[in-house]
Scaffold this motif. Structure first.
Motif, PDB file in Angstrom:
ATOM      1  N   LYS A  28       0.953  -1.318  -0.124  1.00 57.86           N
ATOM      2  CA  LYS A  28      -0.080   0.075   0.730  1.00 57.86           C
ATOM      3  C   LYS A  28       0.926   1.475   0.113  1.00 57.86           C
ATOM      4  N   LEU A  29       0.602   1.859  -1.250  1.00 62.63           N
ATOM      5  CA  LEU A  29       1.890   3.054  -1.165  1.00 62.63           C
ATOM      6  C   LEU A  29       0.889   4.732  -0.677  1.00 62.63           C
ATOM      7  N   SER A  30       0.066   4.712  -1.090  1.00 59.95           N
ATOM      8  CA  SER A  30      -0.647   6.050  -0.414  1.00 59.95           C
ATOM      9  C   SER A  30      -2.095   5.170   0.163  1.00 59.95           C
ATOM     10  N   PRO A  31      -3.266   6.320   0.779  1.00 58.93           N
ATOM     11  CA  PRO A  31      -4.951   6.433   1.031  1.00 58.93           C
ATOM     12  C   PRO A  31      -5.282   5.615  -0.435  1.00 58.93           C
ATOM     13  N   SER A  32      -4.915   6.234  -1.564  1.00 57.39           N
ATOM     14  CA  SER A  32      -4.906   6.366  -2.787  1.00 57.39           C
ATOM     15  C   SER A  32      -5.197   4.891  -3.826  1.00 57.39           C
ATOM     16  N   PHE A  33      -3.140   4.585  -3.617  1.00 54.81           N
ATOM     17  CA  PHE A  33      -3.368   3.451  -4.032  1.00 54.81           C
ATOM     18  C   PHE A  33      -2.390   2.551  -3.715  1.00 54.81           C
ATOM     19  N   ALA A  34      -2.539   1.313  -4.456  1.00 57.34           N
ATOM     20  CA  ALA A  34      -2.246  -0.013  -3.225  1.00 57.34           C
ATOM     21  C   ALA A  34      -1.604  -0.872  -4.838  1.00 57.34           C
ATOM     22  N   THR A  35      -0.899  -1.772  -4.896  1.00 59.33           N
ATOM     23  CA  THR A  35      -0.425  -2.756  -5.655  1.00 59.33           C
ATOM     24  C   THR A  35      -0.279  -4.189  -4.755  1.00 59.33           C
ATOM     25  N   PHE A  36      -0.481  -5.956  -5.409  1.00 60.83           N
ATOM     26  CA  PHE A  36      -0.892  -6.972  -5.386  1.00 60.83           C
ATOM     27  C   PHE A  36      -0.299  -7.763  -6.159  1.00 60.83           C
ATOM     28  N   THR A  37       0.527  -8.585  -6.484  1.00 64.42           N
ATOM     29  CA  THR A  37       0.770  -9.672  -6.971  1.00 64.42           C
ATOM     30  C   THR A  37      -0.069 -11.196  -6.874  1.00 64.42           C
ATOM     31  N   VAL A  38      -1.014 -11.535  -7.715  1.00 59.98           N
ATOM     32  CA  VAL A  38      -1.914 -12.962  -7.401  1.00 59.98           C
ATOM     33  C   VAL A  38      -1.274 -14.089  -8.103  1.00 59.98           C
ATOM     34  N   GLN A  39      -0.254 -15.249  -7.757  1.00 60.63           N
ATOM     35  CA  GLN A  39      -0.009 -16.578  -8.770  1.00 60.63           C
ATOM     36  C   GLN A  39      -1.399 -17.528  -9.213  1.00 60.63           C
ATOM     37  N   ARG A  40      -2.022 -17.019 -10.081  1.00 62.49           N
ATOM     38  CA  ARG A  40      -2.877 -18.244 -10.934  1.00 62.49           C
ATOM     39  C   ARG A  40      -2.246 -19.284 -10.622  1.00 62.49           C
ATOM     40  N   PRO A  41      -3.025 -20.124 -11.079  1.00 67.14           N
ATOM     41  CA  PRO A  41      -3.109 -21.259 -10.803  1.00 67.14           C
ATOM     42  C   PRO A  41      -1.888 -22.587 -12.760  1.00 67.14           C
ATOM     43  N   ILE A  42      -3.229 -21.494 -13.781  1.00 68.78           N
ATOM     44  CA  ILE A  42      -2.899 -21.227 -14.322  1.00 68.78           C
ATOM     45  C   ILE A  42      -2.501 -19.803 -15.332  1.00 68.78           C
ATOM     46  N   GLY A  43      -1.542 -19.843 -16.043  1.00 72.59           N
ATOM     47  CA  GLY A  43      -1.266 -18.253 -16.713  1.00 72.59           C
ATOM     48  C   GLY A  43      -0.015 -17.500 -15.499  1.00 72.59           C
ATOM     49  N   GLY A  44       0.416 -18.187 -14.824  1.00 76.70           N
ATOM     50  CA  GLY A  44       1.531 -17.282 -14.662  1.00 76.70           C
ATOM     51  C   GLY A  44       0.841 -16.170 -13.250  1.00 76.70           C
ATOM     52  N   PRO A  45       1.885 -15.735 -12.967  1.00 77.39           N
ATOM     53  CA  PRO A  45       1.335 -14.153 -11.904  1.00 77.39           C
ATOM     54  C   PRO A  45       0.825 -12.945 -12.855  1.00 77.39           C
ATOM     55  N   LEU A  46      -0.219 -12.111 -11.797  1.00 76.12           N
ATOM     56  CA  LEU A  46      -1.033 -10.889 -12.679  1.00 76.12           C
ATOM     57  C   LEU A  46      -0.621 -10.287 -11.386  1.00 76.12           C
ATOM     58  N   ASP A  47      -0.554  -9.470 -12.300  1.00 73.45           N
ATOM     59  CA  ASP A  47      -0.609  -8.047 -10.986  1.00 73.45           C
ATOM     60  C   ASP A  47      -1.524  -7.238 -10.769  1.00 73.45           C
ATOM     61  N   VAL A  48      -2.069  -7.053  -9.974  1.00 73.42           N
ATOM     62  CA  VAL A  48      -3.438  -6.179  -9.446  1.00 73.42           C
ATOM     63  C   VAL A  48      -3.218  -4.718  -9.107  1.00 73.42           C
ATOM     64  N   ILE A  49      -3.496  -3.601  -9.218  1.00 75.75           N
ATOM     65  CA  ILE A  49      -3.591  -2.436  -9.075  1.00 75.75           C
ATOM     66  C   ILE A  49      -4.897  -1.689  -8.451  1.00 75.75           C
ATOM     67  N   VAL A  50      -5.139  -1.755  -7.433  1.00 80.33           N
ATOM     68  CA  VAL A  50      -6.537  -1.011  -6.444  1.00 80.33           C
ATOM     69  C   VAL A  50      -5.944   1.089  -6.755  1.00 80.33           C
ATOM     70  N   ALA A  51      -6.702   1.997  -6.771  1.00 78.70           N
ATOM     71  CA  ALA A  51      -6.622   3.183  -6.676  1.00 78.70           C
ATOM     72  C   ALA A  51      -7.956   3.648  -7.203  1.00 78.70           C
ATOM     73  N   ARG A  52      -7.678   4.606  -6.244  1.00 76.58           N
ATOM     74  CA  ARG A  52      -8.867   5.573  -6.066  1.00 76.58           C
ATOM     75  C   ARG A  52      -9.074   6.515  -6.738  1.00 76.58           C
ATOM     76  N   LYS A  53     -10.026   7.337  -7.433  1.00 70.98           N
ATOM     77  CA  LYS A  53      -9.494   8.516  -8.079  1.00 70.98           C
ATOM     78  C   LYS A  53      -9.515   9.604  -6.613  1.00 70.98           C
ATOM     79  N   ARG A  54     -10.417   9.402  -5.951  1.00 72.12           N
ATOM     80  CA  ARG A  54     -10.785  10.193  -4.737  1.00 72.12           C
ATOM     81  C   ARG A  54     -10.143   9.669  -3.376  1.00 72.12           C
TER      82      ARG A  54
END
Length: 282
Positions: free
Chosen positions: A20-46
């Motif tokens: 969690k980099l700020s109150p309005s932005f965070a990122t995490f990585t999910v390792q899927r069983p098929i397809g490899g890793p996937l980066d996820v962004i959680v962002a809020r404009k407000r």
């Protein structure tokens, strides 16, 4: 756009990294069983209280799943976004709006105040002439000067500079822009740090950054420490780590005069620079 069946999808996997980099932005990585890793962004404009609380709830749930090593269900918007770190990058980034079907609070209604139809009272008029403050014993007081804080003037000046010269021309030179008497650091901060364009300060005084600029550098340094844990497993963490690079202003502590122009280094910088600018305060 609100999430619906036509513009959303979901992914399931184990969490390998979360930040969690700020109150309005965070990122995490999910390792899927098929397809490899996937980066996820959680962002809020407000960054209001409701959106910040929702983002905090998502990150808490993701962190719980990471510690417990249990799968997480990530709901995201479609289509996935391709990473823009470089041309040809095929890495996909997912924009998340919920995980594990967390309850989302409805937006609270706006608070309204009763508006009266009566005419507003007239503004008070002081006893002195020209609406100056007045003292009963000493007479009219001298009006205080209004100190206008033009905090965005350096950014606006840099935008004008880029529009006139062009970003490609500014990046084509190793010297870039010579910021004459730029001891305040406003122009070099906006050009070099925020836009990645070379800039050199010519000033006998050392560059003295203001509090806002120092807080920005501290924010970047703290986020680099957070992102270090995901450099081996997360593509997004690598991209953000490079973006939050360590920065120091490039400066020559000398006067911009004939001695500077006649010196070997000064002559080289004047020949290779794209422009010389002087940004006056006020």
């Amino acid at each position: 756009t609100p999430p619906g069946e036509s513009n959303t999808a979901f992914a399931v996997g184990t969490v390998t990294f979360c930040a969690k980099l700020s109150p309005s932005f965070a990122t995490f990585t999910v390792q899927r069983p098929i397809g490899g890793p996937l980066d996820v962004i959680v962002a809020r404009k407000r960054a209001d209280a409701r959106h910040a609380a929702h983002l905090a709830a998502i990150i808490d749930e993701v962190e719980r799943c990471r510690i417990s090593v249990i799968p997480v269900v990530v709901h995201c918007y479609m289509p996935f976004e391709r990473c823009s770190c470089q041309d040809g990058c095929k890495h996909l980034i997912m924009h998340c709006w919920n995980v594990n079907d967390l309850p989302i609070s409805e937006p609270e209604p706006l608070l309204c105040r009763v508006v009266s139809n009566a005419a507003p009272p007239p503004p008070p008029v002081s006893a002195g002439e020209n609406n100056t403050e007045y003292d009963a014993h000493t007479g009219p007081k001298k009006r205080k000067r209004i100190d206008v804080k033009n905090r965005g003037r350096a950014a606006r000046f840099v935008e004008l500079l880029i529009d006139v010269i062009g970003p490609d021309a500014l990046k084509s030179s190793s010297v870039g822009v010579l910021d004459v008497a730029g001891g305040a650091g406003g122009v070099t901060f906006e050009l070099s740090l925020r836009r990645g364009m070379p800039c050199t300060v010519i000033d006998p005084r050392p560059v003295k950054l203001n509090r806002t600029q120092r807080n920005t550098l501290k924010f970047r340094k703290d986020n680099r420490e957070i992102l270090k844990g995901g450099l081996e497993v997360s593509h997004c963490a690598n991209v953000l780590y490079k973006r939050f690079r360590d920065w120091k202003p490039t400066q020559m502590q000398t006067l911009f005069d004939e001695d500077f122009a006649s010196s070997e280094e000064g002559n080289r910088m004047l020949r290779e620079c794209k422009c010389c600018c002087w940004h006056a305060p006020g």
